[in-house]
Design a protein around this motif. Structure first.
Motif, short mmCIF file in Angstrom:
data_model
loop_
_atom_site.label_atom_id
_atom_site.label_comp_id
_atom_site.label_asym_id
_atom_site.label_seq_id
_atom_site.Cartn_x
_atom_site.Cartn_y
_atom_site.Cartn_z
N LYS A 72 -38.03 14.20 82.20
CA LYS A 72 -39.28 13.46 82.19
C LYS A 72 -39.06 12.20 81.37
N ALA A 73 -39.32 11.05 81.99
CA ALA A 73 -39.21 9.77 81.30
C ALA A 73 -40.61 9.29 80.97
N VAL A 74 -40.79 8.80 79.75
CA VAL A 74 -42.11 8.40 79.27
C VAL A 74 -42.00 7.04 78.56
N LYS A 75 -43.01 6.21 78.77
CA LYS A 75 -43.14 4.96 78.04
C LYS A 75 -44.59 4.86 77.61
N ILE A 76 -44.83 4.57 76.33
CA ILE A 76 -46.20 4.39 75.85
C ILE A 76 -46.34 2.98 75.26
N GLU A 77 -47.57 2.54 75.10
CA GLU A 77 -47.86 1.21 74.57
C GLU A 77 -47.16 0.12 75.37
N VAL A 78 -47.21 0.25 76.69
CA VAL A 78 -46.54 -0.69 77.59
C VAL A 78 -47.15 -2.09 77.50
N VAL A 79 -48.45 -2.18 77.22
CA VAL A 79 -49.11 -3.48 77.14
C VAL A 79 -48.47 -4.33 76.05
N ASP A 80 -48.28 -3.77 74.87
CA ASP A 80 -47.71 -4.52 73.74
C ASP A 80 -46.19 -4.52 73.73
N ASN A 81 -45.56 -3.55 74.37
CA ASN A 81 -44.10 -3.40 74.33
C ASN A 81 -43.52 -3.15 75.72
N PRO A 82 -43.69 -4.09 76.66
CA PRO A 82 -43.22 -3.84 78.03
C PRO A 82 -41.71 -3.70 78.15
N HIS A 83 -40.98 -4.21 77.17
CA HIS A 83 -39.51 -4.17 77.23
C HIS A 83 -38.90 -3.01 76.44
N GLU A 84 -39.75 -2.15 75.91
CA GLU A 84 -39.28 -0.99 75.15
C GLU A 84 -38.53 -0.04 76.09
N TYR A 85 -37.55 0.66 75.55
CA TYR A 85 -36.81 1.63 76.35
C TYR A 85 -37.64 2.88 76.62
N TRP A 86 -37.28 3.58 77.66
CA TRP A 86 -37.92 4.84 78.01
C TRP A 86 -37.52 5.94 77.03
N GLU A 87 -38.43 6.87 76.79
CA GLU A 87 -38.11 8.12 76.12
C GLU A 87 -37.81 9.12 77.24
#
Length: 88
Positions: free
Chosen positions: A17-32
Motif C-alpha cells: 500500500k502506497a500512501v501520500k498525505i498533505e499533497v497540497v503543501d508537499n506535492p513532491h514528497e515521496y510515497w510511504e
C-alpha cells in the motif's frame, strides 16, 4: 484520492500500500509504502526499499485521476510528481 489532511492519495498493489498525505503543501514528497501482509497496522514505512516504484505510483495517479466536482477538493494537478527526474 481524499481531500482531508491536506490531500491524501493511496494505491494498493498486491500486499503493498502506497500512501501520500498533505499533497497540497508537499506535492513532491515521496510515497510511504507498507507491506500489509507483514505490517497490517502500517507502522513500518518500507519506501526506502522500493524507490524504484515511486514513479510508477505517480503515473498511476496521473492516469486514474478524475477531476473533483468541488474545486477545493482538487489537489492533483499537472505538476504532480515525486521528485527531480521522476515526473513527465
Amino acid at each position: 484520492e481524499y481531500p482531508a489532511r491536506g490531500g491524501q492519495l493511496a494505491i494498493r498493489m498486491g500486499n503493498l500500500k502506497a500512501v501520500k498525505i498533505e499533497v497540497v503543501d508537499n506535492p513532491h514528497e515521496y510515497w510511504e509504502i507498507y507491506d500489509l501482509q507483514k505490517d497490517p497496522t502500517e507502522s513500518e514505512n518500507i519506501a526506502s526499499s522500493h524507490m524504484d516504484m515511486m514513479a510508477l505510483f505517480d503515473r498511476i495517479v496521473r492516469k486514474e485521476h478524475v477531476s473533483a466536482h468541488l474545486r477545493e477538493w482538487e489537489f492533483v494537478g499537472r505538476n504532480f510528481y515525486t521528485g527531480p527526474g521522476e515526473g513527465e
